[in-house]
Design an enzyme around this catalytic site. Sequence first.
Site, short mmCIF file in Angstrom:
data_model
loop_
_atom_site.label_atom_id
_atom_site.label_comp_id
_atom_site.label_asym_id
_atom_site.label_seq_id
_atom_site.Cartn_x
_atom_site.Cartn_y
_atom_site.Cartn_z
N GLU A 165 0.81 -1.24 0.00
CA GLU A 165 0.00 0.00 0.00
C GLU A 165 0.83 1.28 0.00
O GLU A 165 0.59 2.18 0.80
CB GLU A 165 -0.96 -0.01 1.20
CG GLU A 165 -1.88 -1.21 1.22
CD GLU A 165 -2.85 -1.21 2.40
OE1 GLU A 165 -2.71 -0.38 3.30
OE2 GLU A 165 -3.75 -2.07 2.40
N ASN A 172 2.15 -5.19 -3.16
CA ASN A 172 0.75 -5.49 -2.84
C ASN A 172 -0.03 -4.20 -2.58
O ASN A 172 0.47 -3.31 -1.88
CB ASN A 172 0.75 -6.35 -1.56
CG ASN A 172 -0.57 -7.05 -1.27
OD1 ASN A 172 -1.07 -7.77 -2.14
ND2 ASN A 172 -1.12 -6.86 -0.08
N HIS A 232 -10.42 -6.38 -2.07
CA HIS A 232 -11.52 -6.27 -1.10
C HIS A 232 -12.67 -5.63 -1.88
O HIS A 232 -12.80 -4.41 -1.92
CB HIS A 232 -11.10 -5.40 0.09
CG HIS A 232 -9.97 -6.00 0.86
ND1 HIS A 232 -10.12 -7.14 1.63
CD2 HIS A 232 -8.67 -5.66 0.99
CE1 HIS A 232 -8.96 -7.45 2.19
NE2 HIS A 232 -8.07 -6.57 1.81
N GLU A 270 -6.08 -10.79 -1.17
CA GLU A 270 -6.86 -10.63 0.07
C GLU A 270 -8.35 -10.64 -0.24
O GLU A 270 -9.12 -9.82 0.27
CB GLU A 270 -6.48 -9.31 0.77
CG GLU A 270 -5.00 -9.21 1.08
CD GLU A 270 -4.61 -7.94 1.84
OE1 GLU A 270 -5.50 -7.24 2.36
OE2 GLU A 270 -3.40 -7.66 1.89
N ASP A 297 -12.15 -10.72 -0.55
CA ASP A 297 -13.44 -10.87 0.13
C ASP A 297 -14.46 -10.05 -0.65
O ASP A 297 -14.10 -9.12 -1.36
CB ASP A 297 -13.39 -10.52 1.62
CG ASP A 297 -12.67 -9.22 1.96
OD1 ASP A 297 -12.65 -8.31 1.11
OD2 ASP A 297 -12.13 -9.12 3.07
C1 XIL Z 1 -6.17 -6.43 8.40
C2 XIL Z 1 -6.40 -7.63 9.31
O1 XIL Z 1 -7.25 -8.53 8.65
C3 XIL Z 1 -7.02 -7.18 10.62
O2 XIL Z 1 -7.12 -8.27 11.52
C4 XIL Z 1 -6.18 -6.07 11.24
O3 XIL Z 1 -6.83 -5.58 12.39
C5 XIL Z 1 -5.97 -4.94 10.25
O4 XIL Z 1 -5.38 -5.45 9.07
N1 XIL Z 1 -4.99 -4.68 3.77
C6 XIL Z 1 -3.94 -5.44 4.22
C7 XIL Z 1 -4.12 -6.34 5.38
O5 XIL Z 1 -2.87 -5.45 3.57
O6 XIL Z 1 -2.96 -6.50 6.12
C8 XIL Z 1 -5.25 -5.87 6.26
O7 XIL Z 1 -5.46 -6.87 7.26
C9 XIL Z 1 -6.51 -5.63 5.46
C10 XIL Z 1 -6.27 -4.56 4.44
#
Ligand code: XIL
Length: 353
Positions: free
Chosen positions: A161, A202, A238, A267, A269
């Site tokens: 990020e 990422n 996401h 990641e 969802d």
């Molecule tokens: C999130 C975790 O899932 C949570 O448990 C934590 O509180 C915060 O981070 N992008 C990312 C991940 O790269 O590391 C994040 O994970 C979600 C967003």
Amino acid sequence: MPSTKKLNLLVVAFACVGVIPFACKKTTTASCDATRSLHAQSKFSIGVAIQLGQYENNLDYARLADQQFNSFTPENAFKAENLHPIENVFEWTEADRLISIALRNNKTVHGHTLIWHQQNPAWLSSFQGDAEAWEALFKNHIQTIVTHFKGKVKAWDVVNEAFNEDGTLRNSIWKEKIGPTYIEKAFRYAQAADPQAVLFYNDFNLESNPLKRKQVLTYLNQLRNRGVKISGIGLQMHVSLQYPEPTQIAAAFKEVFNQDYQVHVSELDISVNLLGNNNNPDAAVFEAQADCLGKIVTLYKQIPQQYQYGITFWGISDNDSWIPAYFNRQDYPLLFDKNYQPKPAYCKLIELL
Ligand code: XIL
């Protein structure tokens, strides 16, 4: 409850960035059980974000993790605040337990993440030192971690990020203290510590924001031209029922692999309650979620095999998702419901793999 006006504004806001809700038609996916295995069914890796506490205390969770997935991404255990909590102290206990569970069960481990602006230890922001001391700290942080897990962690999200939505470099402690070349340095230090490791950049919204994606690709290509090894790009994804459009996702995958980067959906969802106004979604919503996942996986399967690093889900069940706590809303974004039963999205996925 948000007012209608507020909701309209939100919808307009999405439309402004070219976002049109998915045309998610109801599907006839039969319900299925989870006696089969996603990863056994798949040509590419099927990963999951793992919480060690859940794995060790929840039999349903551990059973599904072992059976369905062949790559584990530690959800939080590898973040700097956990691995490097004190200036000269690295804390390996939990991370090592997670690694041994993964390796014992023939899982690969995806390391997330070495350099990020979030979940950093408190000592970092109060660290006093000149440029040389910061450089030493930065190098030591990356190389101690990569060396510790060498041969056990297959790949790293080296930097997470680092870009704003307009494609400029995000301000962060690393940019401020190491300078704008910190991304290049991070990749070089990681590569030197483990030349075999697969190295990823990422980020989020790369699938929905073409400007950000273009700037990230341009930037990473420049590093490559200077001899930096960058194996692939993690698109966090996401996503939600509302956006992005499958055409946007298709364009993103294509741009990334066309420029010779492996594609990790890192990641995944699928939010079904982005606006927070549908706390009890009905069956049609979960069919729509399955349909959306189906579209994503169908597009992923069209990526040439050598660029398919894998798809990683950000949790096992709706009980484990980060979204409700982080965004303070109900949501049901994963493959299994709160009782660890397969949802239509799982059934759709296993049918398509
Ligand atoms: C999130 C975790 O899932 C949570 O448990 C934590 O509180 C915060 O981070 N992008 C990312 C991940 O790269 O590391 C994040 O994970 C979600 C967003």
